[in-house]
Scaffold this motif. Structure first.
Motif, PDB file in Angstrom:
ATOM      1  N   ASP A  83       0.832  -1.206   0.000  1.00  0.00           N
ATOM      2  CA  ASP A  83       0.000   0.000   0.000  1.00  0.00           C
ATOM      3  C   ASP A  83       0.864   1.253   0.000  1.00  0.00           C
ATOM      4  OD1 ASP A  83      -2.418  -1.297  -0.046  1.00  0.00           O
ATOM      5  OD2 ASP A  83      -2.637  -1.336   2.128  1.00  0.00           O
ATOM      6  N   ARG A  84       1.945   1.224   0.769  1.00  0.00           N
ATOM      7  CA  ARG A  84       2.852   2.371   0.803  1.00  0.00           C
ATOM      8  C   ARG A  84       3.480   2.601  -0.567  1.00  0.00           C
ATOM      9  NH1 ARG A  84       5.107   3.940   6.059  1.00  0.00           N
ATOM     10  NH2 ARG A  84       3.978   2.870   7.705  1.00  0.00           N
ATOM     11  N   LYS A 141     -12.277   6.992   1.392  1.00  0.00           N
ATOM     12  CA  LYS A 141     -11.022   6.279   1.607  1.00  0.00           C
ATOM     13  C   LYS A 141     -10.349   6.004   0.274  1.00  0.00           C
ATOM     14  CE  LYS A 141     -13.182   1.671   1.619  1.00  0.00           C
ATOM     15  NZ  LYS A 141     -13.417   0.440   2.419  1.00  0.00           N
ATOM     16  N   ILE A 142      -9.071   5.750   0.382  1.00  0.00           N
ATOM     17  CA  ILE A 142      -8.269   5.403  -0.794  1.00  0.00           C
ATOM     18  C   ILE A 142      -7.669   4.032  -0.547  1.00  0.00           C
ATOM     19  CG2 ILE A 142      -6.214   5.955  -2.127  1.00  0.00           C
ATOM     20  CD1 ILE A 142      -6.659   8.853  -1.580  1.00  0.00           C
ATOM     21  N   THR A 143      -7.876   3.131  -1.461  1.00  0.00           N
ATOM     22  CA  THR A 143      -7.239   1.827  -1.403  1.00  0.00           C
ATOM     23  C   THR A 143      -6.286   1.706  -2.581  1.00  0.00           C
ATOM     24  OG1 THR A 143      -8.902   0.725  -2.783  1.00  0.00           O
ATOM     25  CG2 THR A 143      -9.345   0.849  -0.425  1.00  0.00           C
ATOM     26  N   ARG A 144      -5.471   0.695  -2.574  1.00  0.00           N
ATOM     27  CA  ARG A 144      -4.507   0.547  -3.659  1.00  0.00           C
ATOM     28  C   ARG A 144      -5.211   0.243  -4.988  1.00  0.00           C
ATOM     29  NH1 ARG A 144      -1.527  -5.215  -2.479  1.00  0.00           N
ATOM     30  NH2 ARG A 144      -3.340  -6.399  -1.882  1.00  0.00           N
ATOM     31  N   ILE A 197      -6.466   4.113   3.701  1.00  0.00           N
ATOM     32  CA  ILE A 197      -6.189   5.526   3.957  1.00  0.00           C
ATOM     33  C   ILE A 197      -7.505   6.291   3.855  1.00  0.00           C
ATOM     34  CG2 ILE A 197      -4.985   7.575   3.137  1.00  0.00           C
ATOM     35  CD1 ILE A 197      -2.862   5.570   2.013  1.00  0.00           C
ATOM     36  N   ILE A 198      -7.818   7.057   4.900  1.00  0.00           N
ATOM     37  CA  ILE A 198      -9.073   7.790   4.939  1.00  0.00           C
ATOM     38  C   ILE A 198      -8.826   9.284   4.727  1.00  0.00           C
ATOM     39  CG2 ILE A 198     -10.368   6.153   6.341  1.00  0.00           C
ATOM     40  CD1 ILE A 198      -9.651   7.821   8.807  1.00  0.00           C
ATOM     41  N   LEU A 213      -5.286  10.074   6.569  1.00  0.00           N
ATOM     42  CA  LEU A 213      -4.718   9.306   7.677  1.00  0.00           C
ATOM     43  C   LEU A 213      -4.769   7.818   7.367  1.00  0.00           C
ATOM     44  CD1 LEU A 213      -6.524  10.999  10.699  1.00  0.00           C
ATOM     45  CD2 LEU A 213      -4.125  11.300  10.071  1.00  0.00           C
ATOM     46  N   PRO A 214      -3.790   7.053   7.839  1.00  0.00           N
ATOM     47  CA  PRO A 214      -3.887   5.595   7.707  1.00  0.00           C
ATOM     48  C   PRO A 214      -4.811   5.033   8.786  1.00  0.00           C
ATOM     49  CG  PRO A 214      -1.855   6.168   8.826  1.00  0.00           C
ATOM     50  CD  PRO A 214      -2.522   7.476   8.454  1.00  0.00           C
TER      51      PRO A 214
END
Length: 215
Positions: free
Chosen positions: A49-50, A209-212, A136-137, A120-121
């Motif tokens: 994810d990072r 939120k954001i996901t990969r 990640i929100i 934020l994670p």
């Protein structure tokens, strides 16, 4: 090439000369990256994810060698102050997200969430499956506690009278208008928390939120 081989080559593709520089850019310890490179531990989803979020790494390429190493879509990571700040912190480490721009890892310029206060994670599973650990929100500050969206998720930060609570919870109306009901979405985390509005120091509604998969 294996997944690990591709990860090692990725460091060169991204222009990092040393593992230390690569680890610093990902905000992880040198030893943690060294353990991965030596095969002592696997490449976790959180680590991927990072890579995906900060460097737009194509995870299909990393995992299976499909496509190109890097993608060119989604949120744009900016080292200058364009967009919304991303803080790679646990809520327990923060008193407020306001006036902390100097502590931001970087800024994310992503139009759907550019009206937000911060990214934020997510840590922990109390809000699973609504928000999973590692996601990640995007959050936006709420200043009027009398106008809240019942059943929506918020980041809640409280003072010492509420044990310095730092949590992500859904908020519901209480019979006493001076209080709020905080509730987890994970059924394994049973029981509500009742908090006085006066004890809340900062409140942020979660806008998304954001996901990969999105990046």
């Amino acid at each position: 090439m294996t997944e690990l081989d591709r990860l090692k080559s990725l460091m060169n593709i991204l222009g990092f000369r040393t593992q230390r520089d690569f680890a610093a850019a990902l905000n992880i310890k040198d030893g943690s990256l060294s353990d991965i490179f030596r095969g002592r531990v696997g490449i976790s989803n959180g680590f991927k994810d990072r890579l995906s979020f900060k460097f737009d790494v194509n995870l299909a390429w990393l995992e299976n060698g499909v496509g190109e190493p890097l993608l060119n879509k989604g949120p744009v990571i900016s080292e200058i102050k364009e967009g919304v700040p991303y803080y790679d912190i646990s809520l327990s480490d923060a008193d407020t997200l306001i006036l902390m721009e100097e502590k931001a890892e970087y800024f994310v310029n992503y139009k759907p969430f550019n009206d937000c206060t911060a990214y934020l994670p997510v840590y922990g599973d109390s809000m699973y499956p609504r928000y999973a650990s590692g996601e990640i929100i995007a959050v936006r500050e709420v200043t009027n506690f009398e106008v809240l969206q019942w059943g929506e998720a918020y980041v809640v930060m409280a003072n010492e009278k509420a044990n310095h609570l730092r949590s992500i919870k859904m908020i519901y109306e209480h019979a006493d208008r001076n209080k709020l009901i905080l509730r987890s979405s994970n059924p394994n985390f049973k029981g509500d928390t009742i908090i006085d509005k006066s004890n809340i120091t900062s409140l942020y509604i979660i806008k998304g939120k954001i996901t990969r998969n999105l990046i």
